[in-house]
Structures are given as structure tokens and as C-alpha cells.
Design an enzyme around this catalytic site. Structure first.
Site, PDB file in Angstrom:
ATOM      1  N   ASP A  27       0.848  -1.198   0.000  1.00  0.00           N
ATOM      2  CA  ASP A  27       0.000   0.000   0.000  1.00  0.00           C
ATOM      3  C   ASP A  27       0.883   1.247   0.000  1.00  0.00           C
ATOM      4  OD1 ASP A  27      -2.974   1.030   0.696  1.00  0.00           O
ATOM      5  OD2 ASP A  27      -1.499   2.266   1.749  1.00  0.00           O
ATOM      6  N   LYS A  39      -2.595   5.948  -4.521  1.00  0.00           N
ATOM      7  CA  LYS A  39      -3.705   6.862  -4.209  1.00  0.00           C
ATOM      8  C   LYS A  39      -3.551   8.196  -4.923  1.00  0.00           C
ATOM      9  CE  LYS A  39      -3.566   4.780   0.397  1.00  0.00           C
ATOM     10  NZ  LYS A  39      -2.157   4.654   0.781  1.00  0.00           N
ATOM     11  N   HIS A  63      -7.416   9.663  -2.061  1.00  0.00           N
ATOM     12  CA  HIS A  63      -6.733   9.617  -0.756  1.00  0.00           C
ATOM     13  C   HIS A  63      -7.563  10.251   0.376  1.00  0.00           C
ATOM     14  CE1 HIS A  63      -2.334   9.336   0.817  1.00  0.00           C
ATOM     15  NE2 HIS A  63      -3.168   9.136   1.808  1.00  0.00           N
ATOM     16  N   TYR A  91       3.308   9.765  -0.726  1.00  0.00           N
ATOM     17  CA  TYR A  91       4.410   9.221   0.074  1.00  0.00           C
ATOM     18  C   TYR A  91       5.755   9.413  -0.619  1.00  0.00           C
ATOM     19  CZ  TYR A  91       0.499   6.659   2.298  1.00  0.00           C
ATOM     20  OH  TYR A  91      -0.687   6.298   2.894  1.00  0.00           O
TER      21      TYR A  91
END
Ligand code: NDP
Length: 280
Positions: free
Chosen positions: A48, A78, A111, A53
């Protein structure tokens, strides 16, 4: 095969998802390739990540170097808040796929709803097109409350396959889980171990179950998620914890132990409230 023990959950679109995975929020982009390589070696097949990120490239390199067949992997990324909208969502999935070195992701999520922007319904319609184009096998949302879900369900022909939400013993989200169960939306927990922000070992209900089964508090909590039918992907930088968090299929919590952990829910939200979070 180590990965064989992980059960899958059927999604509402006919696809399935491994119930236990590995999350990479706050994994340093410079270390992501080696950390995900270790996770794949430990048996994880479900990763994930998210554009936000900034470590999709490291995830992609680890996948490419692993030699694991694409169809044995389940990769989620996401759509970030600042990329919501029709054109920008299409651009964002193309960037994520390029970063990951993949032709498709298994799951693409919005997200956060970011109500202040008012673009999550439009973004959801873009995700429907992204799925139709084969760039995501399944689509879903993250951090959606019931009223956000109702809006996308009413405005589209697709019920999200997944809602990824903050969920841990002190924030069990029972009402949203019941709503999701009625609509066949799978729930994924983020922050499943409480993000290390409270001590699991100091909660007697968790410590007692750990002692009874000869396992760690983290293993008890991962088991609680799994036995609740929730998809879970704890994050760790440490190889020994990757193994620990994956080694959760050799014991079962009793109904009393599950109920004791359920009793810990005191509404402690550790992350932002989806109605007001608007970081871009
Ligand atoms: P977790 O609840 O998974 O907690 C991670 C923390 O727990 C880290 O500090 C880690 O430390 C520690 N930890 C991991 N395993 C153990 C263990 N066995 N014993 C003791 N401590 C342990 O939090 P996350 O926020 O990372 O949530 C998991 C995933 O959910 C994320 O990685 C991400 O993929 C997703 N997520 C999604 C969000 C969203 O908005 N959709 C928001 C937040 C997360 P160490 O690394 O040092 O081992």
C-alpha cells in the site's frame, strides 16, 4: 510458499484482495526499495503506497527486481488531494504508473475527500474511467465518511470497492464498518497499530491475549483486524517486525478476547478529520 497463508477478501467488483499487506507511509524514499524488497522476501504480496508518500519509485524498483509475477502482487496507490479533478486525476494515475513501472495498479484510491475543494465526485467519475481504461483493476476511496460515500454512490454507477480509514483498537469505526458491510464495501485499516502513538502492551486486554497465545501485542492487534474481516497493512522499517507482523496465522483470538479489545474503543482519532483535512 510463505505467501500462501494470507486469505483474500472478495471485492464488490469481482476482484479479490490479500487481507494482509505492507504499508509504506513515512518510509524514506531512499530506503523504500530495500525495505520493500525485505517485505517481499518475508512473504508480503500486497503493498500500500500513495503518490503523496513520494516512494512509488522505490516500490516499483523492488517489484521489478523481485522476479515475482505481476499477477501474484497486489499494488495500491492513491490520488493525492492536489490532483483531484478530471484531467489532473488522469495525469496523476499516469505519473504513478510510470513511477511504479507498472501498466496497472490493483487498486486506486481517492486519498482524502477534501470537501473544501468540492471535487471528490468529479474525481470519482475519473476513477471510473481509469478503471475502464484498465489502469486500475479496482477503485475505491480513503478517509470517506458515510456522507461522502453516499454522494459518490448517488452520482455514479459504481460503489467504491474499498474505503481505507483510520482504524485501530481505540478508534474502531463500528458505525462506518456497518454501513460499508451493507453496501459490500471492503474496509481497510490505516494506522492499524495506532501508529505507535499509544502503547499496545500497556492495554491489559491486549497484553492478556498476547500472553495467553504466546505472541506479541502487535500480533494480537493484527489478528483483531483480520478476524473482523478488515484488510490490514502494518508498516515497519525493521525486517524482524515484518516477519512478526506476517506471522499471525498460527493462532486465533477467542470471542471473549475479541470483545475485550472491542471495548477499548474510546473514539481516539490520531489523524486528521476527513471533513476538514485539506492539505494539498
Ligand atoms: P501503523 O499502525 O502500521 O504503525 C506503524 C508504527 O508501528 C511504526 O512506528 C512502526 O515502527 C511500528 N511497528 C510496526 N510493527 C510493529 C511491531 N510489530 N511492534 C511494535 N511496533 C511496530 O501506522 P501507519 O500509519 O504506517 O499505517 C499503516 C499503513 O496505512 C501506512 O503505511 C499506509 O500504507 C496506510 N496509511 C494510509 C493513510 C491514509 O490516509 N489513507 C494514512 C496513514 C497510513 P518501525 O517502523 O520502527 O518498526
Amino acid at each position: 510458499m510463505v505467501g500462501m497463508t494470507v486469505p483474500t477478501i472478495a471485492l464488490n467488483d469481482g476482484n479479490s484482495i490479500p487481507q494482509l499487506g505492507f504499508g509504506v507511509f513515512l518510509v524514506d524514499p531512499a530506503e523504500t526499495e530495500s525495505i520493500v524488497t525485505s517485505a517481499l522476501a518475508a512473504g508480503y504480496r500486497h503493498i500500500d503506497t500513495a503518490a503523496a508518500y513520494k516512494n512509488e519509485e522505490g516500490v516499483g524498483r523492488a517489484i521489478a527486481n523481485s522476479g515475482i509475477a505481476r499477477d501474484e502482487l497486489f499494488i495500491t496507490t492513491k490520488l493525492w488531494n492536489g490532483d483531484q479533478g478530471t484531467r489532473s486525476a488522469h495525469d496523476a494515475i499516469d505519473r504513478s504508473l510510470a513511477n511504479l513501472g507498472l501498466e496497472y495498479v490493483d487498486l486506486y484510491l481517492i486519498h482524502w475527500p477534501v470537501p473544501a475543494q468540492g471535487r471528490y465526485v468529479e474525481s470519482w467519475l475519473a476513477l471510473e474511467q481509469i478503471k475502464a481504461a484498465g489502469k486500475a483493476r479496482s477503485i475505491g476511496v480513503s478517509n470517506f465518511k458515510e456522507h461522502h460515500l453516499n454522494e459518490v454512490i448517488d452520482a455514479s454507477s459504481t460503489v467504491p470497492s474499498v474505503n481505507q480509514i483510520e482504524l485501530h483498537p481505540k478508534f474502531a469505526q463500528r458505525e462506518l464498518r456497518a454501513y460499508a458491510a451493507e453496501r459490500n464495501i471492503a474496509i481497510e485499516s490505516w494506522g492499524p497499530l495506532g501508529q505507535g502513538k499509544y502503547s499496545l502492551a500497556e492495554l491489559p486486554e491486549i497484553a492478556a491475549a498476547a500472553e495467553a497465545h504466546g505472541v506479541t501485542p502487535a500480533q494480537v492487534v493484527i489478528r483483531w483486524h483480520l478476524q473482523n474481516g478488515i484488510v490490514v497493512f502494518p508498516k515497519t522499517n525493521r525486517a524482524e517486525r515484518m516477519k512478526e507482523n506476517f506471522d499471525v496465522f498460527g493462532f486465533e483470538l477467542s470471542a471473549d478476547e475479541m470483545a475485550a479489545i472491542d471495548s477499548l474503543d474510546d473514539g481516539t482519532r490520531l489523524g486528521p478529520d476527513p471533513d476538514t483535512f485539506s492539505l494539498t
